[in-house]
Scaffold this active site. Structure first.
Site, PDB file in Angstrom:
ATOM      1  N   ARG A   1     -30.627  34.650 102.893  1.00  0.00           N
ATOM      2  CA  ARG A   1     -30.833  35.053 104.262  1.00  0.00           C
ATOM      3  C   ARG A   1     -31.654  36.446 104.173  1.00  0.00           C
ATOM      4  NH1 ARG A   1     -25.782  35.743 101.790  1.00  0.00           N
ATOM      5  NH2 ARG A   1     -25.141  37.643 100.941  1.00  0.00           N
ATOM      6  N   ASP A   2     -31.868  37.033 105.346  1.00  0.00           N
ATOM      7  CA  ASP A   2     -32.227  38.234 105.874  1.00  0.00           C
ATOM      8  C   ASP A   2     -33.786  38.219 105.673  1.00  0.00           C
ATOM      9  OD1 ASP A   2     -29.420  38.840 106.225  1.00  0.00           O
ATOM     10  OD2 ASP A   2     -29.468  39.906 104.252  1.00  0.00           O
TER      11      ASP A   2
ATOM     12  N   ASP B   1     -26.025  45.689 110.304  1.00  0.00           N
ATOM     13  CA  ASP B   1     -27.532  45.875 110.088  1.00  0.00           C
ATOM     14  C   ASP B   1     -28.316  46.086 111.122  1.00  0.00           C
ATOM     15  OD1 ASP B   1     -26.109  44.825 107.690  1.00  0.00           O
ATOM     16  OD2 ASP B   1     -27.385  43.080 107.540  1.00  0.00           O
TER      17      ASP B   1
ATOM     18  N   TRP C   1     -18.679  45.973 117.828  1.00  0.00           N
ATOM     19  CA  TRP C   1     -19.160  45.969 116.303  1.00  0.00           C
ATOM     20  C   TRP C   1     -20.829  45.903 116.050  1.00  0.00           C
ATOM     21  CZ3 TRP C   1     -17.082  46.285 111.186  1.00  0.00           C
ATOM     22  CH2 TRP C   1     -17.879  45.869 110.176  1.00  0.00           C
ATOM     23  N   MET C   2     -21.153  46.823 115.188  1.00  0.00           N
ATOM     24  CA  MET C   2     -22.656  46.827 114.845  1.00  0.00           C
ATOM     25  C   MET C   2     -22.635  46.877 113.166  1.00  0.00           C
ATOM     26  SD  MET C   2     -25.011  50.030 115.070  1.00  0.00           S
ATOM     27  CE  MET C   2     -25.782  49.640 116.545  1.00  0.00           C
TER      28      MET C   2
ATOM     29  N   GLN D   1     -27.107  43.584 113.927  1.00  0.00           N
ATOM     30  CA  GLN D   1     -26.167  42.464 113.981  1.00  0.00           C
ATOM     31  C   GLN D   1     -24.757  42.970 114.798  1.00  0.00           C
ATOM     32  OE1 GLN D   1     -25.694  39.779 111.189  1.00  0.00           O
ATOM     33  NE2 GLN D   1     -27.548  39.935 112.674  1.00  0.00           N
TER      34      GLN D   1
END
Ligand code: FRU
Length: 496
Positions: free
Chosen positions: A167-168, A39, A36-37, A55
């Site tokens: 976040r981020d 961001d 899985w991928m 991610q």
């Protein structure tokens, strides 16, 4: 010493990658090494190469405990996988290493800044994620998490703001050698806000300001912010959750938002002048930019939307792809995007037709393929009524097609993958209002096996969508209700 969790991820991905053939992936859009991928993370230029982290959950094609996958490229199109860079292996990030950014430090080391996630027990069987900002330093392959992580936590957010939605971080270096970062957060009233922090060294951070606030206009929580100067203005990009539609500009659910305005460095406040979507298609989210060595602001996004993930079965060996990297610029107060110029080196087998009359359905010799760069200029037939509708169909065979269609009377452009082979009841179409004078329109359509990215009017708008139609469906045709005239230049996007 790397942790057991990271060692396992590296071992697993190395073996799993070998089970996926090149043909099963896009040719020049990055997909996860395995599993899985979501961001893009840490998109930056470091030691002579572009680095792109993402991610990542290597073990399954489903979202789960987040790692950071890693790839490098010299042209933003041909990517080479590097070993998984971060795994959730510390007490403060046990439940995930969420999105973040990267910069080069003056001593040559590479600094990653990311969100550490830790589930906190609330009551009975209820847990909530607490989010803090953390850093790790490395050499472009191996990274060591900082002993004093987290570097930003609930002490550093404005009173009443959520420590569960924090976040981020997107980090950048200022001209004076200091660092700044923007972080997505949820304000006390529940809407998104972007917090700004500064640091002398990338490790010690101080709260500066609430850079921008949602005020209940664009969705709720604002994820994945980015903030930079562009053509004399300041641009804030973010991806809001829980949007409501506004005309054809914003759609329901997870969306994208670009705010353009000015920035007062003293107070740390952004003064917004213009808002628009970043991408008007179905699949684009969580964009991130870098400044290239030659001064271009280049953006990449996750070519997916959280609300339409089940277009692809979790039984497939990979899930999620990045968008094409796009050069950004401002024109007449709007954000414009064009495919990175590096793509031109991959254009081969040029086929060109000028002034073709399209009435009914037209197929043109040499115009087909699923790895294609195609420029169309459409205009009405002189002396005739304005055509009702013009469409280009691609990824087409007797059963399937995906299309872009234009209705000049309404100025509406639609991307439609309803007939792409999907068996799920999710969004397959999106309409966008475009600029047209008298039925003239310019489209540049980039296909790469499992996606279409449509650049309208030299980048004034972009519509991106994934499609998992079988590769044998590689026909392209043109349709008009009425008559339209068209110039077309088409290339295969290949490596010789
Ligand atoms: C956006 C996002 C980020 C978060 C990450 C988790 O797509 O929800 O806010 O850091 O994905 O994987």
């Amino acid at each position: 010493m790397i942790s057991q969790t990271l060692r396992e991820a590296r071992k697993y991905e190395e073996a799993a990658e070998k089970l996926i053939s090149k043909e099963e992936r896009p040719h020049f859009h990055l997909t996860p090494r395995a599993g899985w991928m979501n961001d893009p993370n840490g998109f930056c230029y470091y030691k002579g190469q572009y680095h792109l982290f993402y991610q990542y959950y290597p073990y399954e094609s489903k979202w789960n405990s987040m790692h950071w996958g890693h790839a490098v490229s010299s042209d933003l199109l041909h990517w080479e996988y590097l070993p998984c860079a971060l795994a959730p292996d510390e007490a403060y990030d046990r439940d995930g290493c969420f999105s973040g950014g990267a910069v080069a430090l003056p001593d040559g080391r590479h600094l990653l800044m990311y969100t550490g996630v830790l589930k906190e027990h609330q009551e009975r069987d209820i847990y909530r994620e607490v989010q803090t900002q953390c850093v790790a330093v490395g050499d472009g392959i191996d990274y060591k998490k900082y002993e004093q992580n987290p570097v930003l936590d609930e002490k550093d957010i404005p009173k009443g703001s959520s420590r569960f939605d924090f976040r981020d971080p997107k980090i950048w270096k200022n001209a004076d050698g200091t660092y700044s970062c923007v972080v997505g957060n949820r304000a006390a009233e529940g809407g998104g806000q972007i917090l700004m922090y500064t640091s002398p060294d990338g490790f010690h951070w101080t709260f500066k300001s609430v850079l921008a606030s949602n005020h209940d206009r664009f969705g709720k929580m604002w994820e994945c912010p980015d903030f930079f100067e562009l053509d004399g203005k300041w641009v804030l990009l973010t991806s809001p959750q829980d949007m409501l539609p506004q005309g054809y500009e914003y759609h329901n659910g997870n969306g994208t938002l670009c705010l353009i305005g000015d920035y007062d460095e003293e107070s740390g406040a952004f003064k917004e002048e213009h808002n628009q979507s970043i991408d008007y298609g179905i699949d684009f989210y969580a964009s991130q930019t870098l400044l290239s060595p030659d001064g271009r602001r280049i953006m990449i996004g996750w070519m997916q939307n959280w609300d339409s993930c089940n277009l692809r079965s979790p039984d497939e060996p990979w899930f999620g792809q990045m968008s094409l990297p796009r050069e950004l610029f401002l024109k007449e107060g709007r954000l414009y995007q064009r495919p990175v110029r590096e793509l031109e080196a991959m254009r081969h087998n040029k086929v060109e037709y000028k002034d073709v009359a399209v009435s009914g359905t037209v197929n043109l010799e040499g115009i087909q393929g699923r790895k294609v760069d195609m420029e169309l200029k459409i205009r009405p037939e002189q002396g005739q009524d304005l055509y009702q509708k013009f469409a280009v169909r691609f990824a087409q065979d007797d059963t399937y097609h995906t299309s872009v269609s234009f209705r000049p009377h309404e100025s509406i452009l639609k991307i439609d993958r309803k007939f792409s082979g999907s068996r799920r009841a999710i969004i397959h179409q999106r309409r966008s209002l475009v600029n047209t004078t008298d039925g003239e329109l310019k489209l540049r359509i980039i296909l790469d096996r499992f996606s279409a990215e449509v650049f309208v009017n030299d980048g004034e708008q972009v519509l991106s969508a994934t499609m998992y139609t079988e590769q044998e469906a590689d026909g392209i045709s043109f349709l008009t209700n009425g008559t339209a005239r068209m110039d077309i230049v088409k290339y295969d996007l290949i490596d010789l």
